[in-house]
Design a protein around this motif. Structure first.
Motif, short mmCIF file in Angstrom:
data_model
loop_
_atom_site.label_atom_id
_atom_site.label_comp_id
_atom_site.label_asym_id
_atom_site.label_seq_id
_atom_site.Cartn_x
_atom_site.Cartn_y
_atom_site.Cartn_z
N GLN A 99 -13.36 -25.96 24.34
CA GLN A 99 -12.38 -25.06 24.95
C GLN A 99 -12.43 -25.28 26.45
O GLN A 99 -13.50 -25.49 27.02
CB GLN A 99 -12.75 -23.61 24.61
N SER A 101 -10.50 -23.97 30.34
CA SER A 101 -9.53 -23.25 31.16
C SER A 101 -9.38 -24.08 32.44
O SER A 101 -9.81 -25.22 32.49
CB SER A 101 -10.03 -21.84 31.47
N ARG A 102 -8.80 -23.49 33.48
CA ARG A 102 -8.65 -24.25 34.73
C ARG A 102 -9.97 -24.41 35.47
O ARG A 102 -10.13 -25.32 36.26
CB ARG A 102 -7.64 -23.57 35.65
N SER A 103 -10.94 -23.52 35.21
CA SER A 103 -12.17 -23.53 36.02
C SER A 103 -13.46 -23.76 35.24
O SER A 103 -14.51 -23.89 35.83
CB SER A 103 -12.29 -22.20 36.77
N ARG A 104 -13.37 -23.81 33.90
CA ARG A 104 -14.60 -24.03 33.13
C ARG A 104 -14.26 -24.61 31.76
O ARG A 104 -13.15 -24.44 31.27
CB ARG A 104 -15.42 -22.76 33.00
N ALA A 105 -15.25 -25.28 31.19
CA ALA A 105 -15.08 -25.85 29.86
C ALA A 105 -16.35 -25.64 29.07
O ALA A 105 -17.46 -25.71 29.61
CB ALA A 105 -14.76 -27.35 29.95
#
Length: 133
Positions: A99, A101-105
Motif C-alpha cells: 500500500q 500514499s504520497r508520503s509513505r508505503a
C-alpha cells in the motif's frame, strides 16, 4: 526512476558496496536485491548472519517503496521473522509495495538463499518507508 538510477543509488551506499549487493530488478513497486554469500558474512555456526538477512530485507523494502515514492525515502521501521538458517551461494531479497500514499508505503519482503535445491525461504519482513522531503 529506472533500474540504472536505482543501481547508482545502491552503489553510493558504502555498506552495500562492502557486502557486494546488486539490484537486479526495480520498478512499479518491486525491487530485487542479490548478494553472494561469502565466509565473511557468516556467523559462528556457518550460517549467513542474521544481520545480513536484515540488511537485505531493509534495503530491498526501501528500494521497492522508492520505486513508487521517489528517491528521497527512509525506512521508518520494519520487522523480520527468520524461518530457517541461511546457507547456499546466493542471497536474494524480493520486496513489493502493499500500500502507498504520497508520503509513505507499506512493503513486504521475502529473503531467500539459493543453493542446488533452488530457492529456500530464510526470512520474511514487512516495513514502512517514508518520504523525507
Amino acid at each position: 526512476m529506472d533500474l540504472d538510477f536505482a543501481r547508482k543509488g545502491l552503489a553510493s551506499q558504502p555498506f552495500s558496496a562492502l557486502l557486494g549487493a546488486r539490484l537486479v530488478a526495480f520498478g512499479d513497486g518491486v525491487a530485487v536485491l542479490e548478494l553472494d554469500i561469502r565466509d565473511e558474512l557468516k556467523q559462528q555456526n556457518g550460517y549467513l548472519h542474521g544481520g545480513v538477512l536484515a540488511y537485505a530485507a531493509d534495503n530491498t523494502l526501501t528500494f521497492a517503496a522508492g520505486s513508487v515514492l521517489g528517491p528521497s525515502v527512509l525506512t521508518a521501521g520494519f520487522s523480520i521473522d527468520y524461518v530457517r538458517p541461511g546457507t547456499g551461494a546466493l542471497l536474494r531479497a524480493e520486496a513489493n509495495v502493499v500500500q502507498a500514499s504520497r508520503s509513505r508505503a507499506t512493503c513486504r519482503c521475502e529473503v531467500y538463499t539459493v543453493d542446488d535445491d533452488g530457492l529456500q525461504l530464510c526470512a520474511f519482513a514487512q516495513g514502512t518507508v517514508i518520504v523525507t522531503r
